[in-house]
Scaffold this motif. Sequence first.
Motif, PDB file in Angstrom:
ATOM      1  N   ASN A 193       0.715  -1.094  -0.104  1.00  0.00           N
ATOM      2  CA  ASN A 193      -0.136  -0.058  -0.113  1.00  0.00           C
ATOM      3  C   ASN A 193       0.797   1.465  -0.068  1.00  0.00           C
ATOM      4  O   ASN A 193       2.125   1.482   0.481  1.00  0.00           O
ATOM      5  CB  ASN A 193      -0.933   0.076   1.116  1.00  0.00           C
ATOM      6  CG  ASN A 193      -2.065  -1.068   1.144  1.00  0.00           C
ATOM      7  OD1 ASN A 193      -2.348  -1.410   0.096  1.00  0.00           O
ATOM      8  ND2 ASN A 193      -2.586  -1.398   2.154  1.00  0.00           N
TER       9      ASN A 193
ATOM     10  N   ASP B  15       2.084   4.965   1.235  1.00  0.00           N
ATOM     11  CA  ASP B  15       2.020   5.604   2.506  1.00  0.00           C
ATOM     12  C   ASP B  15       3.090   7.043   2.008  1.00  0.00           C
ATOM     13  O   ASP B  15       4.117   6.578   1.857  1.00  0.00           O
ATOM     14  CB  ASP B  15       2.499   4.723   3.615  1.00  0.00           C
ATOM     15  CG  ASP B  15       2.686   5.579   4.880  1.00  0.00           C
ATOM     16  OD1 ASP B  15       3.050   7.037   4.679  1.00  0.00           O
ATOM     17  OD2 ASP B  15       2.431   5.073   5.656  1.00  0.00           O
ATOM     18  N   GLU B  16       2.144   8.121   2.206  1.00  0.00           N
ATOM     19  CA  GLU B  16       2.990   9.343   1.588  1.00  0.00           C
ATOM     20  C   GLU B  16       4.480   9.470   2.405  1.00  0.00           C
ATOM     21  O   GLU B  16       5.432   9.893   1.864  1.00  0.00           O
ATOM     22  CB  GLU B  16       2.187  10.556   1.740  1.00  0.00           C
ATOM     23  CG  GLU B  16       2.885  11.643   1.081  1.00  0.00           C
ATOM     24  CD  GLU B  16       1.956  12.714   1.062  1.00  0.00           C
ATOM     25  OE1 GLU B  16       1.405  13.194  -0.060  1.00  0.00           O
ATOM     26  OE2 GLU B  16       1.552  13.433   1.858  1.00  0.00           O
ATOM     27  N   SER B  17       4.237   9.019   3.737  1.00  0.00           N
ATOM     28  CA  SER B  17       5.458   9.354   4.579  1.00  0.00           C
ATOM     29  C   SER B  17       6.557   8.293   4.400  1.00  0.00           C
ATOM     30  O   SER B  17       7.733   8.829   4.563  1.00  0.00           O
ATOM     31  CB  SER B  17       5.375   9.266   6.263  1.00  0.00           C
ATOM     32  OG  SER B  17       4.730   8.074   6.404  1.00  0.00           O
TER      33      SER B  17
ATOM     34  N   SER C  63       6.788   5.251   1.583  1.00  0.00           N
ATOM     35  CA  SER C  63       6.815   4.787   0.279  1.00  0.00           C
ATOM     36  C   SER C  63       7.775   5.216  -0.675  1.00  0.00           C
ATOM     37  O   SER C  63       7.785   6.582  -0.584  1.00  0.00           O
ATOM     38  CB  SER C  63       5.397   4.632  -0.253  1.00  0.00           C
ATOM     39  OG  SER C  63       4.449   4.054   0.324  1.00  0.00           O
TER      40      SER C  63
END
Length: 243
Positions: A227, A229-231, A233
Amino acid sequence: MQRKWFQYWFNSPYYHILYQQRNDAEAEFFIDKLTKYLKPQEDSKMLDIACGKGRHSIYLNKKGFDVTGIDLSEQSIKYAKQFENNKLHFLVHDMRKLFYINYFDVALNLFTSFGYFDTEKEHVNALKTFRKCLKADGMLVLDYFNTAKIIRNLNSCEAKSLDGITFNISKNVIEGKIIKKINFEDKGKIYNFEERVQAFSFEDFERMLAKAGMIIETTFGNYSLDNFDESSSDRLILICKKA
């Protein structure tokens, strides 16, 4: 008309020296995961947009798909053409210009091969051409870096020595673009190139794709298809279809 940075740089032999370590195993791992997720038919037609030297196209073709790779770089396409067969073709083509219509089952734009243009309109127009080349139920896979993480961990200066050339690289964020300046000397001559890539967020893509008549169906954050995850990935991988 003045040539853009990508028309010079991607055609330069130095571009291929600097990025020679690009990882085929990683590319194949990603394609394996992607095809398992998308489950394309065996006779699916695929378009690899901004295919470079064709590493993703070649591997997709080995898996049995009918693949067309397009890229603006004559040097990259010249190299890729040695691998052509009756189900693998490479052409010099600008992604902003219309190609086949309603022809492909899957279009792929991988490894941050987007965000090069000056205006949002140009990017939307490119996305519109991607959409037009797809069949009604076709899918677009867009693989970009995760801008938030890139900016947070921006290494402002580094030097890389390859093939006897020391590449001095600096990175900055200026006016919404991540700008990488590449300076080096070879055979007594000084060279200066740069890469200018838009710092697009997920919301930017959502907006532009909507303008182009597409919707995001799924989002992944790496080549294992975990998935997004902006913080944390590394990638922003968008699976899109016609709206």
